[in-house]
Design a protein around this motif. Structure first.
Motif, PDB file in Angstrom:
ATOM      1  N   ALA A  69      13.616   3.832  -0.430  1.00 21.16           N
ATOM      2  CA  ALA A  69      14.501   2.775   0.069  1.00 21.16           C
ATOM      3  C   ALA A  69      14.923   3.046   1.513  1.00 21.16           C
ATOM      4  O   ALA A  69      14.910   2.144   2.349  1.00 21.16           O
ATOM      5  CB  ALA A  69      15.724   2.653  -0.827  1.00 21.16           C
ATOM      6  N   LYS A  70      15.276   4.281   1.814  1.00 19.38           N
ATOM      7  CA  LYS A  70      15.692   4.626   3.174  1.00 19.38           C
ATOM      8  C   LYS A  70      14.529   4.517   4.146  1.00 19.38           C
ATOM      9  O   LYS A  70      14.675   4.018   5.255  1.00 19.38           O
ATOM     10  CB  LYS A  70      16.266   6.039   3.216  1.00 19.38           C
ATOM     11  N   GLN A  71      13.357   4.983   3.713  1.00 14.23           N
ATOM     12  CA  GLN A  71      12.181   4.979   4.584  1.00 14.23           C
ATOM     13  C   GLN A  71      11.701   3.559   4.883  1.00 14.23           C
ATOM     14  O   GLN A  71      11.353   3.243   6.011  1.00 14.23           O
ATOM     15  CB  GLN A  71      11.057   5.780   3.938  1.00 14.23           C
ATOM     16  N   MET A  72      11.678   2.700   3.861  1.00 20.46           N
ATOM     17  CA  MET A  72      11.171   1.346   4.030  1.00 20.46           C
ATOM     18  C   MET A  72      12.255   0.346   4.447  1.00 20.46           C
ATOM     19  O   MET A  72      11.959  -0.826   4.685  1.00 20.46           O
ATOM     20  CB  MET A  72      10.500   0.873   2.739  1.00 20.46           C
ATOM     21  N   LYS A  73      13.508   0.809   4.490  1.00 21.62           N
ATOM     22  CA  LYS A  73      14.656  -0.033   4.848  1.00 21.62           C
ATOM     23  C   LYS A  73      14.766  -1.252   3.935  1.00 21.62           C
ATOM     24  O   LYS A  73      14.893  -2.390   4.382  1.00 21.62           O
ATOM     25  CB  LYS A  73      14.601  -0.449   6.318  1.00 21.62           C
TER      26      LYS A  73
ATOM     27  N   LEU B 254      12.851  -2.772  -4.332  1.00 23.43           N
ATOM     28  CA  LEU B 254      11.658  -1.945  -4.560  1.00 23.43           C
ATOM     29  C   LEU B 254      11.283  -1.916  -6.042  1.00 23.43           C
ATOM     30  O   LEU B 254      10.112  -2.016  -6.396  1.00 23.43           O
ATOM     31  CB  LEU B 254      11.898  -0.525  -4.050  1.00 23.43           C
ATOM     32  N   ARG B 255      12.309  -1.794  -6.893  1.00 21.60           N
ATOM     33  CA  ARG B 255      12.045  -1.762  -8.341  1.00 21.60           C
ATOM     34  C   ARG B 255      11.446  -3.087  -8.826  1.00 21.60           C
ATOM     35  O   ARG B 255      10.521  -3.101  -9.632  1.00 21.60           O
ATOM     36  CB  ARG B 255      13.325  -1.445  -9.108  1.00 21.60           C
ATOM     37  N   GLN B 256      11.986  -4.193  -8.331  1.00 19.80           N
ATOM     38  CA  GLN B 256      11.477  -5.516  -8.726  1.00 19.80           C
ATOM     39  C   GLN B 256      10.035  -5.705  -8.287  1.00 19.80           C
ATOM     40  O   GLN B 256       9.214  -6.224  -9.042  1.00 19.80           O
ATOM     41  CB  GLN B 256      12.353  -6.629  -8.137  1.00 19.80           C
ATOM     42  N   LYS B 257       9.719  -5.267  -7.069  1.00 24.91           N
ATOM     43  CA  LYS B 257       8.352  -5.399  -6.562  1.00 24.91           C
ATOM     44  C   LYS B 257       7.410  -4.529  -7.381  1.00 24.91           C
ATOM     45  O   LYS B 257       6.296  -4.943  -7.707  1.00 24.91           O
ATOM     46  CB  LYS B 257       8.304  -5.006  -5.072  1.00 24.91           C
ATOM     47  N   ALA B 258       7.849  -3.327  -7.728  1.00 23.02           N
ATOM     48  CA  ALA B 258       7.025  -2.416  -8.536  1.00 23.02           C
ATOM     49  C   ALA B 258       6.741  -3.027  -9.911  1.00 23.02           C
ATOM     50  O   ALA B 258       5.620  -2.933 -10.418  1.00 23.02           O
ATOM     51  CB  ALA B 258       7.718  -1.074  -8.683  1.00 23.02           C
ATOM     52  N   ILE B 259       7.740  -3.677 -10.484  1.00 25.09           N
ATOM     53  CA  ILE B 259       7.551  -4.330 -11.786  1.00 25.09           C
ATOM     54  C   ILE B 259       6.507  -5.440 -11.668  1.00 25.09           C
ATOM     55  O   ILE B 259       5.620  -5.560 -12.507  1.00 25.09           O
ATOM     56  CB  ILE B 259       8.889  -4.883 -12.324  1.00 25.09           C
ATOM     57  N   LYS B 260       6.598  -6.236 -10.586  1.00 28.75           N
ATOM     58  CA  LYS B 260       5.633  -7.321 -10.377  1.00 28.75           C
ATOM     59  C   LYS B 260       4.221  -6.791 -10.185  1.00 28.75           C
ATOM     60  O   LYS B 260       3.248  -7.406 -10.622  1.00 28.75           O
ATOM     61  CB  LYS B 260       6.033  -8.171  -9.165  1.00 28.75           C
ATOM     62  N   LEU B 261       4.119  -5.623  -9.503  1.00 31.67           N
ATOM     63  CA  LEU B 261       2.804  -5.023  -9.270  1.00 31.67           C
ATOM     64  C   LEU B 261       2.299  -4.257 -10.492  1.00 31.67           C
ATOM     65  O   LEU B 261       1.128  -3.904 -10.564  1.00 31.67           O
ATOM     66  CB  LEU B 261       2.871  -4.067  -8.062  1.00 31.67           C
ATOM     67  N   GLY B 262       3.203  -3.990 -11.434  1.00 30.12           N
ATOM     68  CA  GLY B 262       2.827  -3.269 -12.637  1.00 30.12           C
ATOM     69  C   GLY B 262       2.652  -1.776 -12.411  1.00 30.12           C
ATOM     70  O   GLY B 262       1.806  -1.141 -13.052  1.00 30.12           O
ATOM     71  N   ILE B 263       3.420  -1.222 -11.482  1.00 31.61           N
ATOM     72  CA  ILE B 263       3.327   0.214 -11.212  1.00 31.61           C
ATOM     73  C   ILE B 263       4.647   0.897 -11.493  1.00 31.61           C
ATOM     74  O   ILE B 263       5.710   0.289 -11.351  1.00 31.61           O
ATOM     75  CB  ILE B 263       2.916   0.489  -9.732  1.00 31.61           C
ATOM     76  N   PRO B 264       4.603   2.155 -11.944  1.00 29.64           N
ATOM     77  CA  PRO B 264       5.865   2.894 -12.163  1.00 29.64           C
ATOM     78  C   PRO B 264       6.441   3.318 -10.828  1.00 29.64           C
ATOM     79  O   PRO B 264       5.709   3.505  -9.859  1.00 29.64           O
ATOM     80  CB  PRO B 264       5.415   4.101 -12.999  1.00 29.64           C
ATOM     81  N   LEU B 265       7.753   3.500 -10.774  1.00 31.65           N
ATOM     82  CA  LEU B 265       8.386   3.888  -9.530  1.00 31.65           C
ATOM     83  C   LEU B 265       9.363   5.024  -9.792  1.00 31.65           C
ATOM     84  O   LEU B 265      10.142   4.966 -10.738  1.00 31.65           O
ATOM     85  CB  LEU B 265       9.131   2.689  -8.925  1.00 31.65           C
ATOM     86  N   GLY B 266       9.303   6.065  -8.982  1.00 30.45           N
ATOM     87  CA  GLY B 266      10.166   7.220  -9.148  1.00 30.45           C
ATOM     88  C   GLY B 266       9.708   8.061 -10.325  1.00 30.45           C
ATOM     89  O   GLY B 266       8.582   7.918 -10.795  1.00 30.45           O
TER      90      GLY B 266
ATOM     91  N   LYS C 279       0.835  -1.201   0.000  1.00 26.04           N
ATOM     92  CA  LYS C 279       0.000   0.000   0.000  1.00 26.04           C
ATOM     93  C   LYS C 279       0.874   1.258   0.000  1.00 26.04           C
ATOM     94  O   LYS C 279       0.624   2.209  -0.737  1.00 26.04           O
ATOM     95  CB  LYS C 279      -0.904  -0.026   1.235  1.00 26.04           C
ATOM     96  N   GLU C 280       1.916   1.222   0.832  1.00 26.61           N
ATOM     97  CA  GLU C 280       2.850   2.338   0.954  1.00 26.61           C
ATOM     98  C   GLU C 280       3.608   2.540  -0.365  1.00 26.61           C
ATOM     99  O   GLU C 280       3.800   3.670  -0.818  1.00 26.61           O
ATOM    100  CB  GLU C 280       3.832   2.052   2.083  1.00 26.61           C
ATOM    101  N   LEU C 281       4.011   1.445  -1.000  1.00 28.42           N
ATOM    102  CA  LEU C 281       4.733   1.512  -2.264  1.00 28.42           C
ATOM    103  C   LEU C 281       3.853   2.117  -3.358  1.00 28.42           C
ATOM    104  O   LEU C 281       4.312   2.949  -4.146  1.00 28.42           O
ATOM    105  CB  LEU C 281       5.199   0.109  -2.671  1.00 28.42           C
ATOM    106  N   ARG C 282       2.586   1.728  -3.387  1.00 26.11           N
ATOM    107  CA  ARG C 282       1.647   2.302  -4.356  1.00 26.11           C
ATOM    108  C   ARG C 282       1.466   3.809  -4.132  1.00 26.11           C
ATOM    109  O   ARG C 282       1.398   4.582  -5.090  1.00 26.11           O
ATOM    110  CB  ARG C 282       0.293   1.607  -4.268  1.00 26.11           C
ATOM    111  N   ALA C 283       1.400   4.219  -2.863  1.00 28.09           N
ATOM    112  CA  ALA C 283       1.242   5.640  -2.536  1.00 28.09           C
ATOM    113  C   ALA C 283       2.470   6.433  -2.996  1.00 28.09           C
ATOM    114  O   ALA C 283       2.333   7.526  -3.563  1.00 28.09           O
ATOM    115  CB  ALA C 283       1.033   5.813  -1.041  1.00 28.09           C
TER     116      ALA C 283
END
Length: 60
Positions: free
Chosen positions: A35-39, A45-57, A19-23
């Protein structure tokens, strides 16, 4: 003496993590800050975003 090898610790992504990553994706937060906030590593994070199908950064 031999150098100590850092042990890799793998943590599952919880529903709140996702949920936090989507936000952050919606807010276009830089990956370094997330990365710093979620440790977690930027690669993780990039790999998870790819799996979820969401852009990151931000997109260049």
């Amino acid at each position: 003496m031999a150098k100590k090898v850092k042990k890799i610790v793998r943590r599952e992504y919880t529903k709140t993590d996702v949920k936090e990553l989507r936000a952050h994706s919606k807010a276009k937060t830089p990956v370094v800050k997330i990365a710093k906030q979620m440790k977690r590593s930027e690669g993780s994070l990039r790999q998870k975003a790819i799996k979820l199908g969401i852009p990151l950064g931000h997109m260049r």
